[in-house]
Write a protein that holds these residues in place. Structure first.
Motif, PDB file in Angstrom:
ATOM      1  N   MET A 144     -11.621   6.478  -5.103  1.00  0.00           N
ATOM      2  CA  MET A 144     -10.623   7.506  -5.244  1.00  0.00           C
ATOM      3  C   MET A 144      -9.330   6.910  -5.793  1.00  0.00           C
ATOM      4  SD  MET A 144     -10.863  10.055  -1.985  1.00  0.00           S
ATOM      5  CE  MET A 144     -11.090   8.832  -0.706  1.00  0.00           C
ATOM      6  N   GLU A 145      -8.630   7.724  -6.542  1.00  0.00           N
ATOM      7  CA  GLU A 145      -7.375   7.293  -7.135  1.00  0.00           C
ATOM      8  C   GLU A 145      -6.243   7.387  -6.117  1.00  0.00           C
ATOM      9  OE1 GLU A 145      -4.347   8.666 -10.685  1.00  0.00           O
ATOM     10  OE2 GLU A 145      -6.312   9.574 -10.535  1.00  0.00           O
ATOM     11  N   LEU A 146      -5.422   6.356  -6.060  1.00  0.00           N
ATOM     12  CA  LEU A 146      -4.260   6.351  -5.182  1.00  0.00           C
ATOM     13  C   LEU A 146      -3.158   7.186  -5.806  1.00  0.00           C
ATOM     14  CD1 LEU A 146      -2.839   5.104  -2.654  1.00  0.00           C
ATOM     15  CD2 LEU A 146      -1.906   3.425  -4.237  1.00  0.00           C
ATOM     16  N   LEU A 147      -2.679   8.187  -5.080  1.00  0.00           N
ATOM     17  CA  LEU A 147      -1.619   9.043  -5.593  1.00  0.00           C
ATOM     18  C   LEU A 147      -0.257   8.741  -4.973  1.00  0.00           C
ATOM     19  CD1 LEU A 147      -3.468  12.483  -5.687  1.00  0.00           C
ATOM     20  CD2 LEU A 147      -3.067  10.883  -7.557  1.00  0.00           C
ATOM     21  N   TYR A 148      -0.255   8.405  -3.702  1.00  0.00           N
ATOM     22  CA  TYR A 148       1.003   8.196  -2.986  1.00  0.00           C
ATOM     23  C   TYR A 148       0.959   6.849  -2.265  1.00  0.00           C
ATOM     24  CZ  TYR A 148       0.930  13.186  -3.826  1.00  0.00           C
ATOM     25  OH  TYR A 148       0.824  14.406  -4.430  1.00  0.00           O
ATOM     26  N   PRO A 149       1.620   5.834  -2.801  1.00  0.00           N
ATOM     27  CA  PRO A 149       1.545   4.499  -2.210  1.00  0.00           C
ATOM     28  C   PRO A 149       2.327   4.340  -0.908  1.00  0.00           C
ATOM     29  CG  PRO A 149       2.952   4.466  -4.148  1.00  0.00           C
ATOM     30  CD  PRO A 149       2.349   5.832  -4.075  1.00  0.00           C
ATOM     31  N   HIS A 150       3.258   5.233  -0.619  1.00  0.00           N
ATOM     32  CA  HIS A 150       4.075   5.134   0.599  1.00  0.00           C
ATOM     33  C   HIS A 150       4.035   6.485   1.302  1.00  0.00           C
ATOM     34  CE1 HIS A 150       5.453   1.317  -0.903  1.00  0.00           C
ATOM     35  NE2 HIS A 150       5.737   1.909  -2.057  1.00  0.00           N
ATOM     36  N   CYS A 151       3.067   6.663   2.180  1.00  0.00           N
ATOM     37  CA  CYS A 151       2.871   7.951   2.822  1.00  0.00           C
ATOM     38  C   CYS A 151       2.620   7.759   4.320  1.00  0.00           C
ATOM     39  CB  CYS A 151       1.720   8.706   2.166  1.00  0.00           C
ATOM     40  SG  CYS A 151       0.149   7.838   2.276  1.00  0.00           S
ATOM     41  N   ALA A 152       2.486   8.875   5.021  1.00  0.00           N
ATOM     42  CA  ALA A 152       2.278   8.808   6.470  1.00  0.00           C
ATOM     43  C   ALA A 152       1.362   9.926   6.923  1.00  0.00           C
ATOM     44  CB  ALA A 152       3.615   8.905   7.196  1.00  0.00           C
ATOM     45  N   GLY A 153       0.718   9.686   8.057  1.00  0.00           N
ATOM     46  CA  GLY A 153      -0.083  10.692   8.738  1.00  0.00           C
ATOM     47  C   GLY A 153       0.442  10.833  10.148  1.00  0.00           C
ATOM     48  N   LEU A 154       0.531  12.077  10.625  1.00  0.00           N
ATOM     49  CA  LEU A 154       1.040  12.339  11.960  1.00  0.00           C
ATOM     50  C   LEU A 154      -0.016  13.041  12.798  1.00  0.00           C
ATOM     51  CD1 LEU A 154       4.589  13.761  11.092  1.00  0.00           C
ATOM     52  CD2 LEU A 154       3.917  11.379  11.429  1.00  0.00           C
ATOM     53  N   ASP A 155      -0.294  12.489  13.980  1.00  0.00           N
ATOM     54  CA  ASP A 155      -1.184  13.121  14.939  1.00  0.00           C
ATOM     55  C   ASP A 155      -0.281  13.751  16.004  1.00  0.00           C
ATOM     56  OD1 ASP A 155      -3.677  13.833  16.047  1.00  0.00           O
ATOM     57  OD2 ASP A 155      -3.550  12.165  17.453  1.00  0.00           O
ATOM     58  N   LEU A 156      -0.292  15.082  16.075  1.00  0.00           N
ATOM     59  CA  LEU A 156       0.661  15.822  16.900  1.00  0.00           C
ATOM     60  C   LEU A 156       0.050  16.269  18.219  1.00  0.00           C
ATOM     61  CD1 LEU A 156       1.906  18.138  14.030  1.00  0.00           C
ATOM     62  CD2 LEU A 156       2.845  15.944  14.718  1.00  0.00           C
ATOM     63  N   HIS A 157       0.861  16.175  19.249  1.00  0.00           N
ATOM     64  CA  HIS A 157       0.477  16.638  20.580  1.00  0.00           C
ATOM     65  C   HIS A 157       1.672  17.338  21.208  1.00  0.00           C
ATOM     66  CE1 HIS A 157      -3.207  14.304  20.349  1.00  0.00           C
ATOM     67  NE2 HIS A 157      -2.465  13.351  19.821  1.00  0.00           N
TER      68      HIS A 157
END
Length: 113
Positions: free
Chosen positions: A1-14
């Protein structure tokens, strides 16, 4: 897969916590940083500051009940592109489910979205 965003984040919410995973891709090397924040306004502001300081441009989070709403409102004041994902569409592969794994998975999906 092609990298689109080199500086990103994922949030797991509770209800009471947000697990954040920042994913950086520099010189073909991926590094991740993980932190947990409480869901108070002060802590969510600290989350926003941390994401900004780390140069995050894009953030993915699951639409988990109503828990995403205060996080979205705080982060939308920053310079981030936010993606609210349907939990059924971003389910992780079967295996050991942890908050850190979920946040990391969302960051990986965001990088290649």
């Amino acid at each position: 897969m092609e990298l689109l965003y080199p500086h990103c984040a994922g949030l797991d919410l509770h209800k009471e916590t947000v697990v954040a995973c920042i994913r950086h891709m520099v010189n073909h090397t991926v590094t991740t940083l993980v932190k947990t924040f409480k869901t108070t306004t002060q802590e969510l502001m600290a989350l926003s500051d941390w994401l900004s300081e780390e140069g995050v441009t894009h953030i993915a989070m699951e639409a988990t009940g109503v828990y995403w709403k205060p996080v979205w409102h705080i982060l939308s004041d920053g310079n981030f592109s936010l993606v609210l994902a349907n939990a059924a569409h971003v389910k992780n592969v079967p295996g050991r489910k942890t908050d850190v794994n979920d946040a990391t998975w969302l960051a990986d999906l965001m990088a290649h979205a």
